[in-house]
Design a protein around this motif. Sequence first.
Motif, PDB file in Angstrom:
ATOM      1  N   LYS A   1      49.639  27.523  49.087  1.00  0.00           N
ATOM      2  CA  LYS A   1      50.382  27.887  47.716  1.00  0.00           C
ATOM      3  C   LYS A   1      51.193  29.132  47.976  1.00  0.00           C
TER       4      LYS A   1
ATOM      5  N   LYS B   1      33.255  31.883  43.422  1.00  0.00           N
ATOM      6  CA  LYS B   1      33.189  31.309  41.880  1.00  0.00           C
ATOM      7  C   LYS B   1      34.253  31.748  40.990  1.00  0.00           C
TER       8      LYS B   1
ATOM      9  N   GLY C   1      47.434  30.358  40.716  1.00  0.00           N
ATOM     10  CA  GLY C   1      46.056  30.208  40.458  1.00  0.00           C
ATOM     11  C   GLY C   1      45.516  30.420  39.108  1.00  0.00           C
TER      12      GLY C   1
ATOM     13  N   GLN D   1      40.794  27.807  30.199  1.00  0.00           N
ATOM     14  CA  GLN D   1      41.927  28.734  30.596  1.00  0.00           C
ATOM     15  C   GLN D   1      43.168  28.069  30.252  1.00  0.00           C
TER      16      GLN D   1
ATOM     17  N   ARG E   1      34.857  26.922  46.363  1.00  0.00           N
ATOM     18  CA  ARG E   1      36.467  26.849  45.689  1.00  0.00           C
ATOM     19  C   ARG E   1      36.799  25.584  45.856  1.00  0.00           C
TER      20      ARG E   1
HETATM   21  P1  ADP Z   1      42.357  30.522  46.812  1.00  0.00           P
HETATM   22  O1  ADP Z   1      43.522  30.003  46.294  1.00  0.00           O
HETATM   23  O2  ADP Z   1      42.264  30.428  48.401  1.00  0.00           O
HETATM   24  O3  ADP Z   1      41.087  29.747  46.383  1.00  0.00           O
HETATM   25  P2  ADP Z   1      42.567  32.695  45.385  1.00  0.00           P
HETATM   26  O4  ADP Z   1      43.173  34.007  45.843  1.00  0.00           O
HETATM   27  O5  ADP Z   1      43.426  31.877  44.510  1.00  0.00           O
HETATM   28  O6  ADP Z   1      42.289  31.903  46.469  1.00  0.00           O
HETATM   29  O7  ADP Z   1      41.231  33.186  44.527  1.00  0.00           O
HETATM   30  C1  ADP Z   1      40.099  34.043  45.089  1.00  0.00           C
HETATM   31  C2  ADP Z   1      39.117  34.146  44.311  1.00  0.00           C
HETATM   32  O8  ADP Z   1      39.611  34.818  43.053  1.00  0.00           O
HETATM   33  C3  ADP Z   1      38.490  32.784  43.585  1.00  0.00           C
HETATM   34  O9  ADP Z   1      37.423  32.229  44.515  1.00  0.00           O
HETATM   35  C4  ADP Z   1      37.758  33.337  42.282  1.00  0.00           C
HETATM   36  O10 ADP Z   1      36.799  33.925  42.438  1.00  0.00           O
HETATM   37  C5  ADP Z   1      38.857  34.143  41.720  1.00  0.00           C
HETATM   38  N1  ADP Z   1      39.801  33.456  40.792  1.00  0.00           N
HETATM   39  C6  ADP Z   1      41.291  33.237  41.241  1.00  0.00           C
HETATM   40  N2  ADP Z   1      41.696  32.513  40.237  1.00  0.00           N
HETATM   41  C7  ADP Z   1      40.718  32.418  39.103  1.00  0.00           C
HETATM   42  C8  ADP Z   1      40.934  31.920  37.808  1.00  0.00           C
HETATM   43  N3  ADP Z   1      42.125  31.321  37.358  1.00  0.00           N
HETATM   44  N4  ADP Z   1      39.829  32.020  37.062  1.00  0.00           N
HETATM   45  C9  ADP Z   1      38.579  32.605  37.703  1.00  0.00           C
HETATM   46  N5  ADP Z   1      38.672  33.263  38.537  1.00  0.00           N
HETATM   47  C10 ADP Z   1      39.544  33.018  39.685  1.00  0.00           C
END
Ligand code: ADP
Length: 190
Positions: free
Chosen positions: A18, A62, A89, A96, A144
């Motif tokens: 991404k 999580k 993300g 959400q 994840r």
């Molecule tokens: P990846 O895309 O590799 O999973 P991110 O950097 O997007 O990694 O996310 C890292 C962490 O941040 C997730 O494992 C989660 O704990 C949290 N997170 C990210 N986006 C969200 C979201 N939209 N809602 C809740 N938690 C989130």
Amino acid sequence: MIMPKKILVVLGPAGSGKSTQIEFIKRDFGYKPLSMGDALREETKKKTRLSKEIQNYIVQGKLVPLELASDLMLGKIKKEMSSKLLLDGFPRELEQAVVFDYFLYSNDYQLVGVININVHKKECIKRLMLRKRKDDTETAITKRLEDYYTITKKVIERYKEKGKLMDINGNKPIEDVYKEIKRKLKKWKI
Ligand code: ADP
């Protein structure tokens, strides 16, 4: 006439590439990226009780609670001066997405579309093992990816029904994936 601000969303499993594709979209289409994961990681540096709580979720892979995630991201969007935003993300679960859609509707933003980068699970795991980010432990990665295929899937279906989804095959070299995105974005006239 005041033009509504435009928002693009990019989704995909962890390790789908991404952030790489987002950099290209930023370069060619002038959209400013806002990453949910980066925003949360930034929060954890603040050494408050909340930051510790967030850290716990991240370590386990999580999703952080709905209100926390939504408040943080929508707050960031509101503060943004740029008229073209690219969300990385978020929204990642159906609740959400509901909050997000209402926010867009009541604040006069236009959701241009949702780009979903599809990559095979095995390939994602391989890439994440090479990345070595702190939260890329086996437990967190598994969680994840599992959440993406169950929880985020519902977000993807929601935008598909609304005719807002752009499905991308991410199992190809970086340049080829971007070629597909660029070609489709041009058709969308973003
Ligand atoms: P990846 O895309 O590799 O999973 P991110 O950097 O997007 O990694 O996310 C890292 C962490 O941040 C997730 O494992 C989660 O704990 C949290 N997170 C990210 N986006 C969200 C979201 N939209 N809602 C809740 N938690 C989130």
